[in-house]
Design a protein around this motif. Sequence first.
Motif, PDB file in Angstrom:
ATOM      1  N   VAL A 155       9.075   8.196  -8.259  1.00 51.93           N
ATOM      2  CA  VAL A 155       8.681   6.945  -7.582  1.00 51.93           C
ATOM      3  C   VAL A 155       9.915   6.277  -6.966  1.00 51.93           C
ATOM      4  CG1 VAL A 155       7.760   4.610  -7.951  1.00 51.93           C
ATOM      5  CG2 VAL A 155       6.652   6.545  -9.028  1.00 51.93           C
ATOM      6  N   VAL A 156      10.995   6.215  -7.742  1.00 50.86           N
ATOM      7  CA  VAL A 156      12.226   5.571  -7.260  1.00 50.86           C
ATOM      8  C   VAL A 156      12.794   6.344  -6.069  1.00 50.86           C
ATOM      9  CG1 VAL A 156      14.619   5.014  -7.880  1.00 50.86           C
ATOM     10  CG2 VAL A 156      12.788   4.493  -9.468  1.00 50.86           C
ATOM     11  N   GLY A 157      12.775   7.687  -6.157  1.00 52.68           N
ATOM     12  CA  GLY A 157      13.276   8.518  -5.055  1.00 52.68           C
ATOM     13  C   GLY A 157      12.489   8.265  -3.767  1.00 52.68           C
ATOM     14  N   GLU A 158      11.166   8.224  -3.927  1.00 59.19           N
ATOM     15  CA  GLU A 158      10.293   7.977  -2.758  1.00 59.19           C
ATOM     16  C   GLU A 158      10.561   6.588  -2.174  1.00 59.19           C
ATOM     17  OE1 GLU A 158       7.414   8.957  -0.002  1.00 59.19           O
ATOM     18  OE2 GLU A 158       8.260  10.252  -1.553  1.00 59.19           O
ATOM     19  N   ALA A 159      10.726   5.612  -3.065  1.00 58.55           N
ATOM     20  CA  ALA A 159      10.983   4.233  -2.618  1.00 58.55           C
ATOM     21  C   ALA A 159      12.305   4.159  -1.848  1.00 58.55           C
ATOM     22  CB  ALA A 159      11.017   3.294  -3.816  1.00 58.55           C
ATOM     23  N   ARG A 160      13.324   4.850  -2.337  1.00 55.89           N
ATOM     24  CA  ARG A 160      14.641   4.836  -1.667  1.00 55.89           C
ATOM     25  C   ARG A 160      14.524   5.437  -0.273  1.00 55.89           C
ATOM     26  NH1 ARG A 160      18.103   5.810  -6.660  1.00 55.89           N
ATOM     27  NH2 ARG A 160      18.626   3.663  -7.188  1.00 55.89           N
ATOM     28  N   LEU A 161      13.784   6.574  -0.176  1.00 57.64           N
ATOM     29  CA  LEU A 161      13.612   7.229   1.125  1.00 57.64           C
ATOM     30  C   LEU A 161      12.938   6.299   2.118  1.00 57.64           C
ATOM     31  CD1 LEU A 161      12.516  10.897   0.342  1.00 57.64           C
ATOM     32  CD2 LEU A 161      14.501  10.152   1.649  1.00 57.64           C
ATOM     33  N   ARG A 162      11.896   5.646   1.652  1.00 61.37           N
ATOM     34  CA  ARG A 162      11.132   4.755   2.545  1.00 61.37           C
ATOM     35  C   ARG A 162      11.961   3.557   2.980  1.00 61.37           C
ATOM     36  NH1 ARG A 162       4.760   4.944   1.058  1.00 61.37           N
ATOM     37  NH2 ARG A 162       4.658   7.190   0.940  1.00 61.37           N
ATOM     38  N   LEU A 163      12.726   3.013   2.049  1.00 56.18           N
ATOM     39  CA  LEU A 163      13.576   1.863   2.396  1.00 56.18           C
ATOM     40  C   LEU A 163      14.640   2.273   3.412  1.00 56.18           C
ATOM     41  CD1 LEU A 163      14.070   0.022  -1.012  1.00 56.18           C
ATOM     42  CD2 LEU A 163      13.003  -0.886   1.044  1.00 56.18           C
ATOM     43  N   GLN A 164      15.159   3.488   3.229  1.00 60.25           N
ATOM     44  CA  GLN A 164      16.192   3.996   4.133  1.00 60.25           C
ATOM     45  C   GLN A 164      15.612   4.153   5.545  1.00 60.25           C
ATOM     46  OE1 GLN A 164      17.819   7.582   2.589  1.00 60.25           O
ATOM     47  NE2 GLN A 164      19.823   7.241   3.476  1.00 60.25           N
ATOM     48  N   SER A 165      14.430   4.793   5.641  1.00 59.22           N
ATOM     49  CA  SER A 165      13.826   5.005   6.963  1.00 59.22           C
ATOM     50  C   SER A 165      13.407   3.677   7.581  1.00 59.22           C
ATOM     51  CB  SER A 165      12.631   5.947   6.862  1.00 59.22           C
ATOM     52  OG  SER A 165      11.643   5.359   6.068  1.00 59.22           O
ATOM     53  N   PHE A 166      13.037   2.708   6.751  1.00 60.96           N
ATOM     54  CA  PHE A 166      12.665   1.371   7.246  1.00 60.96           C
ATOM     55  C   PHE A 166      13.871   0.697   7.895  1.00 60.96           C
ATOM     56  CE2 PHE A 166      12.479  -3.235   6.331  1.00 60.96           C
ATOM     57  CZ  PHE A 166      11.350  -3.568   7.055  1.00 60.96           C
ATOM     58  N   GLN A 167      15.022   0.850   7.252  1.00 59.10           N
ATOM     59  CA  GLN A 167      16.244   0.225   7.796  1.00 59.10           C
ATOM     60  C   GLN A 167      16.694   0.910   9.084  1.00 59.10           C
ATOM     61  OE1 GLN A 167      18.714   0.405   4.346  1.00 59.10           O
ATOM     62  NE2 GLN A 167      18.123  -1.640   3.663  1.00 59.10           N
ATOM     63  N   GLU A 168      16.456   2.236   9.173  1.00 59.07           N
ATOM     64  CA  GLU A 168      16.869   2.968  10.376  1.00 59.07           C
ATOM     65  C   GLU A 168      15.989   2.647  11.566  1.00 59.07           C
ATOM     66  OE1 GLU A 168      16.847   6.961   9.000  1.00 59.07           O
ATOM     67  OE2 GLU A 168      18.730   6.737   7.915  1.00 59.07           O
ATOM     68  N   THR A 169      14.697   2.495  11.335  1.00 59.80           N
ATOM     69  CA  THR A 169      13.758   2.245  12.442  1.00 59.80           C
ATOM     70  C   THR A 169      13.703   0.778  12.851  1.00 59.80           C
ATOM     71  OG1 THR A 169      11.979   2.023  10.856  1.00 59.80           O
ATOM     72  CG2 THR A 169      12.249   4.187  11.883  1.00 59.80           C
ATOM     73  N   ARG A 170      14.235  -0.091  12.046  1.00 60.72           N
ATOM     74  CA  ARG A 170      14.163  -1.529  12.313  1.00 60.72           C
ATOM     75  C   ARG A 170      15.070  -1.871  13.502  1.00 60.72           C
ATOM     76  NH1 ARG A 170      15.955  -5.763   7.763  1.00 60.72           N
ATOM     77  NH2 ARG A 170      15.411  -7.667   8.834  1.00 60.72           N
ATOM     78  N   PRO A 171      14.563  -2.593  14.514  1.00 58.49           N
ATOM     79  CA  PRO A 171      15.434  -2.940  15.657  1.00 58.49           C
ATOM     80  C   PRO A 171      16.568  -3.868  15.237  1.00 58.49           C
ATOM     81  CG  PRO A 171      13.323  -4.075  15.793  1.00 58.49           C
ATOM     82  CD  PRO A 171      13.224  -3.116  14.661  1.00 58.49           C
ATOM     83  N   LYS A 172      17.753  -3.565  15.783  1.00 58.83           N
ATOM     84  CA  LYS A 172      18.917  -4.387  15.412  1.00 58.83           C
ATOM     85  C   LYS A 172      18.864  -5.720  16.141  1.00 58.83           C
ATOM     86  CE  LYS A 172      21.840  -0.543  14.288  1.00 58.83           C
ATOM     87  NZ  LYS A 172      22.872   0.372  14.706  1.00 58.83           N
ATOM     88  N   PRO A 173      19.251  -6.802  15.487  1.00 56.88           N
ATOM     89  CA  PRO A 173      19.231  -8.122  16.151  1.00 56.88           C
ATOM     90  C   PRO A 173      20.264  -8.178  17.280  1.00 56.88           C
ATOM     91  CG  PRO A 173      20.207  -8.272  13.947  1.00 56.88           C
ATOM     92  CD  PRO A 173      19.686  -6.888  14.091  1.00 56.88           C
ATOM     93  N   ILE A 174      19.874  -8.795  18.407  1.00 57.87           N
ATOM     94  CA  ILE A 174      20.786  -8.870  19.561  1.00 57.87           C
ATOM     95  C   ILE A 174      21.764 -10.028  19.378  1.00 57.87           C
ATOM     96  CG2 ILE A 174      20.893  -9.112  22.069  1.00 57.87           C
ATOM     97  CD1 ILE A 174      17.897  -8.139  21.976  1.00 57.87           C
TER      98      ILE A 174
END
Lengths: 120, 179
Positions: free
Chosen positions: A101-120
């Motif tokens: 569960v923790v491994g899956e959560a880490r993966l999802r959080l990582q991909s969430f941070q990568e896909t999130r648009p950076k603030p201008i």
Amino acid sequence: MRTESDKTPPLSSATLHILLALAGGDLHGYGIIQEVVRHSDGHYKLGPGTLYDNLKKLMDAGLVADAPKSASPEDDERRFYTLTMAGRSALSVEVDRLQRVVGEARLRLQSFQETRPKPI
Amino acid sequence: MNRPDFLRSSYRLILRMHPEPFRDRFGEEMLWIFEEERRRGKAARLLFDGVLSLLRQHSTVEKAPEPVMAGFGLLDTSLDIAPRRFVEAGITASLILAGFLLLLGKTGTPMAAAACLPGVAHAAPRLLQAPSRIQRFPEAASSSGPRRPDPGQVDNAAASAVRIVRAQELSAAGYCSQQ
């Protein structure tokens, strides 16, 4: 591939904390309560009602058993509890499940941070 | 009866109401833990835990222990509830809690009673503060009669009514076309 943890339901929080406390050594009821407070940094507090309700279930299921009497005279009247082999394997299965569960959560959080648009 | 004695007596009563097999097996240890916590001044919250335990023990159907084949495979984490026993246990627990709150309330420490119950802890202070709020805002407390409408709103309503009546008259006289 189906693992053993797929066949068994997850443990409740109280059960998991009790098994974790007993994994460190045999304890009496109050010792379990104090150990749970210690290893959860005070975030999880068991009352005696909750403790013995869960201990009864665990003992009926053969995961926890009465430990032999302590050598210490001050603990002579106290009843100690010990983790059985079945209890140890149950705890190990639960820890594996939580790790996934923790491994899956880490993966999802990582991909969430990568896909999130950076603030201008 | 002072507060520690009252707490101890209440906890003993709660333990005595547990089913006999459970009480015989764990009752003494539960009381010992209660005494240890009482020495540290943390006994009040254990009353709530005791009542919950009472509810659980009376609502769980006693089953003969089944053989465990694969260790934790047969561990039942759900409650098997008989409806009648659940209702009985609910009524018993409610009566104990009500009595406990009432007794503490009468001794002048209702906040202590509220603090024992997580759910009540947030609601009780507001209930207790209600009279002081009325004193703090006497104008709000005195305006208990029917609320008077705003004069501006009355004028608007009257003008609308006049417009509707005039439109109906004109319609009846044939000045407005049917849409």
